[in-house]
Motif scaffolding. Structure first.
Motif, short mmCIF file in Angstrom:
data_model
loop_
_atom_site.label_atom_id
_atom_site.label_comp_id
_atom_site.label_asym_id
_atom_site.label_seq_id
_atom_site.Cartn_x
_atom_site.Cartn_y
_atom_site.Cartn_z
N GLY A 1 0.83 -1.21 0.00
CA GLY A 1 0.00 0.00 0.00
C GLY A 1 0.86 1.25 0.00
N LYS A 2 1.90 1.25 0.83
CA LYS A 2 2.84 2.38 0.87
C LYS A 2 3.59 2.51 -0.45
N LEU A 3 3.99 1.38 -1.02
CA LEU A 3 4.71 1.38 -2.28
C LEU A 3 3.87 2.00 -3.40
N VAL A 4 2.59 1.65 -3.45
CA VAL A 4 1.70 2.18 -4.48
C VAL A 4 1.58 3.70 -4.32
N ARG A 5 1.37 4.18 -3.09
CA ARG A 5 1.24 5.62 -2.87
C ARG A 5 2.54 6.35 -3.23
N LYS A 6 3.68 5.79 -2.82
CA LYS A 6 4.98 6.42 -3.08
C LYS A 6 5.23 6.55 -4.58
N HIS A 7 5.07 5.46 -5.31
CA HIS A 7 5.39 5.47 -6.73
C HIS A 7 4.35 6.22 -7.55
N THR A 8 3.10 6.19 -7.15
CA THR A 8 2.08 6.99 -7.84
C THR A 8 2.41 8.46 -7.71
N GLY A 9 2.72 8.89 -6.49
CA GLY A 9 3.08 10.30 -6.27
C GLY A 9 4.30 10.71 -7.07
N ARG A 10 5.30 9.87 -7.08
CA ARG A 10 6.54 10.17 -7.82
C ARG A 10 6.24 10.29 -9.31
N ILE A 11 5.45 9.38 -9.84
CA ILE A 11 5.16 9.36 -11.28
C ILE A 11 4.36 10.59 -11.69
N ILE A 12 3.31 10.91 -10.96
CA ILE A 12 2.47 12.03 -11.41
C ILE A 12 3.15 13.38 -11.23
N HIS A 13 4.20 13.43 -10.43
CA HIS A 13 4.93 14.69 -10.24
C HIS A 13 6.14 14.84 -11.16
N TYR A 14 6.36 13.88 -12.06
CA TYR A 14 7.41 14.07 -13.06
C TYR A 14 7.07 15.33 -13.85
N GLU A 15 8.06 16.16 -14.09
CA GLU A 15 7.82 17.38 -14.86
C GLU A 15 7.63 17.07 -16.34
N LYS A 16 8.47 16.20 -16.88
CA LYS A 16 8.37 15.86 -18.30
C LYS A 16 7.27 14.83 -18.50
N GLU A 17 6.50 15.02 -19.54
CA GLU A 17 5.39 14.11 -19.85
C GLU A 17 5.89 12.73 -20.28
N MET A 18 6.91 12.71 -21.12
CA MET A 18 7.43 11.44 -21.65
C MET A 18 8.55 10.93 -20.74
N GLN A 19 8.44 9.66 -20.33
CA GLN A 19 9.39 9.06 -19.40
C GLN A 19 9.82 7.69 -19.92
N PHE A 20 11.04 7.30 -19.59
CA PHE A 20 11.55 5.98 -19.94
C PHE A 20 10.62 4.94 -19.30
N PHE A 21 10.24 3.92 -20.04
CA PHE A 21 9.19 3.00 -19.60
C PHE A 21 9.51 2.26 -18.30
N LEU A 22 10.78 2.11 -17.94
CA LEU A 22 11.11 1.42 -16.69
C LEU A 22 11.02 2.32 -15.46
N LYS A 23 10.65 3.57 -15.65
CA LYS A 23 10.58 4.50 -14.53
C LYS A 23 9.30 4.33 -13.70
N PHE A 24 8.54 3.27 -13.95
CA PHE A 24 7.41 3.01 -13.07
C PHE A 24 7.91 2.60 -11.69
N PHE A 25 9.18 2.23 -11.60
CA PHE A 25 9.83 1.92 -10.33
C PHE A 25 11.15 2.65 -10.25
N ASP A 26 11.68 2.75 -9.05
CA ASP A 26 13.03 3.27 -8.89
C ASP A 26 13.98 2.08 -8.71
N GLY A 27 15.27 2.35 -8.66
CA GLY A 27 16.27 1.28 -8.56
C GLY A 27 16.08 0.38 -7.35
N LYS A 28 15.78 0.98 -6.21
CA LYS A 28 15.58 0.20 -4.98
C LYS A 28 14.43 -0.79 -5.13
N SER A 29 13.35 -0.35 -5.74
CA SER A 29 12.19 -1.23 -5.91
C SER A 29 12.47 -2.37 -6.88
N PHE A 30 13.25 -2.10 -7.93
CA PHE A 30 13.63 -3.17 -8.85
C PHE A 30 14.49 -4.20 -8.12
#
Length: 170
Positions: A71-100
């Motif tokens: 539940g915490k992971l979903v909130r953390k990554h959702t917040g991180r993703i929607i706050h990216y400034e650039k619209e287009m992102q590398f497809f693996l950025k749905f997670f960060d390195g630690k999560s992978f």
């Protein structure tokens, strides 16, 4: 020559970019698939161990993993993703390195447990059912967040369009 290679690499990477909202959908699909598969293994293993206490333990495992991890992971990554400034992102950025790294460890550990028969089948049944359900819910939550984000984006665009039209009327 190096500039040409660098340009080609940049172009190839840009081909692998997706809209940031789609990172949420991708995360939803990946976590749903993983959760479904783990839950399926647990349910199949439950055949000879289906008791009220085992189901209760699976529910506790689900609650622990959902409320303390996923539940915490979903909130953390959702917040991180929607706050990216650039619209287009590398497809693996749905997670960060630690999560992978965590995902790779969990997969390796889980496959190792089963293939090396390090745990009794009752453990696989009870633990995998709880864990798989929590993972599946994480996938559903990412997917829900995708649709919520898309809905709010459309609403904001309509409000902005209406506000600009309102100025034209005056």
């Amino acid at each position: 020559r190096n500039r040409g290679s660098l340009h080609l690499l940049e172009r190839e990477v840009s081909d692998l970019k997706i809209r940031k909202k789609n990172l949420l959908l991708l995360a939803g699909m990946i976590w749903s698939l993983a959760g479904f598969n783990i839950l399926r293994i647990g349910v199949i293993s439950y055949q000879d161990y289906l008791t009220a206490i085992n189901i209760l333990i699976s529910c506790v495992i689900f609650a622990v993993f959902w409320f303390l991890v996923f539940g915490k992971l979903v909130r953390k990554h959702t917040g991180r993703i929607i706050h990216y400034e650039k619209e287009m992102q590398f497809f693996l950025k749905f997670f960060d390195g630690k999560s992978f790294c965590i995902m790779a460890f969990m997969m390796t550990f889980g496959i190792g447990l089963r293939t090396l028969h390090l745990c009794p089948l009752i453990f696989i049944a009870v633990f995998y059912s709880g864990l798989g359900a929590a993972l599946l819910l994480a996938g559903i939550a990412f997917t829900y967040n995708y649709f919520t984000y898309v809905k709010h984006s459309r609403t904001r665009r309509k409000e902005q369009k209406n506000a600009s039209n309102y100025g034209d009327i005056l």
